[in-house]
Design a protein around this motif. Structure first.
Motif, PDB file in Angstrom:
ATOM      1  N   PRO A 106       0.893  -1.285  -0.044  1.00 48.62           N
ATOM      2  CA  PRO A 106       0.056   0.186   0.034  1.00 48.62           C
ATOM      3  C   PRO A 106       1.016   1.311   0.040  1.00 48.62           C
ATOM      4  CG  PRO A 106       0.011  -0.910   2.244  1.00 48.62           C
ATOM      5  CD  PRO A 106       0.829  -1.775   1.211  1.00 48.62           C
ATOM      6  N   ILE A 107       0.296   2.507  -0.344  1.00 48.09           N
ATOM      7  CA  ILE A 107       1.015   3.442  -0.508  1.00 48.09           C
ATOM      8  C   ILE A 107       1.697   3.797   0.953  1.00 48.09           C
ATOM      9  CG2 ILE A 107       0.900   6.078  -1.003  1.00 48.09           C
ATOM     10  CD1 ILE A 107       0.631   4.423  -3.511  1.00 48.09           C
ATOM     11  N   ALA A 108       0.621   3.672   1.946  1.00 49.61           N
ATOM     12  CA  ALA A 108       1.409   4.064   3.327  1.00 49.61           C
ATOM     13  C   ALA A 108       2.788   3.358   3.645  1.00 49.61           C
ATOM     14  CB  ALA A 108       0.166   3.621   4.366  1.00 49.61           C
ATOM     15  N   ALA A 109       2.855   2.156   3.049  1.00 51.06           N
ATOM     16  CA  ALA A 109       4.214   1.541   3.382  1.00 51.06           C
ATOM     17  C   ALA A 109       5.443   2.321   3.003  1.00 51.06           C
ATOM     18  CB  ALA A 109       4.009   0.183   2.532  1.00 51.06           C
ATOM     19  N   PHE A 110       5.416   3.131   1.996  1.00 52.24           N
ATOM     20  CA  PHE A 110       6.262   3.994   1.339  1.00 52.24           C
ATOM     21  C   PHE A 110       6.705   5.095   2.297  1.00 52.24           C
ATOM     22  CE2 PHE A 110       4.686   1.993  -2.618  1.00 52.24           C
ATOM     23  CZ  PHE A 110       5.806   1.258  -2.984  1.00 52.24           C
ATOM     24  N   THR A 111       5.649   5.684   3.027  1.00 53.55           N
ATOM     25  CA  THR A 111       5.843   6.712   4.026  1.00 53.55           C
ATOM     26  C   THR A 111       6.516   6.428   5.436  1.00 53.55           C
ATOM     27  OG1 THR A 111       3.425   6.723   4.667  1.00 53.55           O
ATOM     28  CG2 THR A 111       4.401   8.156   2.621  1.00 53.55           C
ATOM     29  N   ASP A 112       6.359   5.184   5.588  1.00 57.11           N
ATOM     30  CA  ASP A 112       6.764   4.465   7.037  1.00 57.11           C
ATOM     31  C   ASP A 112       8.029   4.511   7.388  1.00 57.11           C
ATOM     32  OD1 ASP A 112       6.549   3.193   9.197  1.00 57.11           O
ATOM     33  OD2 ASP A 112       6.566   1.186   8.315  1.00 57.11           O
ATOM     34  N   LYS A 113       8.471   4.864   8.300  1.00 56.57           N
ATOM     35  CA  LYS A 113       9.728   5.140   8.857  1.00 56.57           C
ATOM     36  C   LYS A 113      10.642   3.880   8.681  1.00 56.57           C
ATOM     37  CE  LYS A 113       9.203   9.116  11.396  1.00 56.57           C
ATOM     38  NZ  LYS A 113       9.401  10.337  10.369  1.00 56.57           N
ATOM     39  N   ASP A 116      12.542   2.340   4.923  1.00 52.38           N
ATOM     40  CA  ASP A 116      14.045   2.425   4.518  1.00 52.38           C
ATOM     41  C   ASP A 116      14.823   1.196   4.913  1.00 52.38           C
ATOM     42  OD1 ASP A 116      16.081   3.621   3.119  1.00 52.38           O
ATOM     43  OD2 ASP A 116      16.855   4.497   5.033  1.00 52.38           O
ATOM     44  N   ALA A 117      14.449   0.652   6.299  1.00 52.44           N
ATOM     45  CA  ALA A 117      15.306  -0.349   6.897  1.00 52.44           C
ATOM     46  C   ALA A 117      15.008  -1.618   5.963  1.00 52.44           C
ATOM     47  CB  ALA A 117      15.012  -0.521   8.152  1.00 52.44           C
ATOM     48  N   TRP A 118      13.685  -1.667   5.697  1.00 51.25           N
ATOM     49  CA  TRP A 118      13.209  -2.959   5.058  1.00 51.25           C
ATOM     50  C   TRP A 118      13.931  -2.995   3.410  1.00 51.25           C
ATOM     51  CZ3 TRP A 118      10.622  -3.009   0.222  1.00 51.25           C
ATOM     52  CH2 TRP A 118      10.041  -4.389  -0.188  1.00 51.25           C
ATOM     53  N   LEU A 119      14.097  -1.775   2.911  1.00 52.59           N
ATOM     54  CA  LEU A 119      14.637  -1.621   1.681  1.00 52.59           C
ATOM     55  C   LEU A 119      16.137  -2.167   1.787  1.00 52.59           C
ATOM     56  CD1 LEU A 119      13.482   1.677   0.070  1.00 52.59           C
ATOM     57  CD2 LEU A 119      13.362  -0.623  -0.828  1.00 52.59           C
ATOM     58  N   LYS A 120      16.838  -1.542   2.672  1.00 59.55           N
ATOM     59  CA  LYS A 120      18.382  -2.251   3.036  1.00 59.55           C
ATOM     60  C   LYS A 120      18.448  -3.496   3.239  1.00 59.55           C
ATOM     61  CE  LYS A 120      19.936   2.585   4.350  1.00 59.55           C
ATOM     62  NZ  LYS A 120      20.389   3.190   5.444  1.00 59.55           N
ATOM     63  N   SER A 121      17.584  -4.012   4.003  1.00 59.59           N
ATOM     64  CA  SER A 121      17.812  -5.560   4.200  1.00 59.59           C
ATOM     65  C   SER A 121      17.297  -6.213   3.072  1.00 59.59           C
ATOM     66  CB  SER A 121      16.635  -5.863   5.584  1.00 59.59           C
ATOM     67  OG  SER A 121      15.331  -5.680   5.016  1.00 59.59           O
TER      68      SER A 121
END
Length: 125
Positions: A106-113, A116-121
């Motif tokens: 969902p769009i809200a996932a992209f604004t979640d703090k 960024d950590a999920w992207l790196k992992s």
């Protein structure tokens, strides 16, 4: 008082002092000035491009062919590495963008703090 006004005042003071010097001192100063001007090197006027060509020719004469080849190899190596590194970075970004666009987040996932950590992992996996 600005710098220009200060310089003007100094010039006036020196000119006033020049008029008070004895004639013998003035003649010695004039002869010393003429001697200094006669020993001054005369500048040879040439075009800028001629000066650059002369500099390059002088430098090439002092270099050996091995040094030139080594410099070309170093430049080629640095250029190749830079191109390869940029290509790798673009490929990594493409993979991440493709994964994000194909996912059903969902769009809200992209604004979640924590996103960024999920992207790196996920990128490290």
């Amino acid at each position: 008082m600005n710098e220009l006004h200060f310089a003007y005042k100094i010039r006036q003071h020196l000119n006033r002092g020049l008029n008070e010097l004895p004639a013998g001192t003035l003649k010695r100063l004039e002869s010393a000035r003429q001697q200094a001007l006669s020993q001054q090197k005369v500048l040879v006027h040439q075009s800028v491009l001629a000066g650059v060509g002369n500099f390059v020719q002088h430098q090439v004469d002092n270099l050996h062919i091995k040094q030139v080849l080594l410099a070309l190899i170093v430049v080629l190596g640095i250029t190749s590495y830079t191109y390869w590194y940029a290509d790798q970075s673009i490929t990594e970004l493409e993979i991440i963008d493709s994964a994000l666009l194909s996912d059903d987040l969902p769009i809200a996932a992209f604004t979640d703090k924590g996103f960024d950590a999920w992207l790196k992992s996920s990128a490290s996996q």
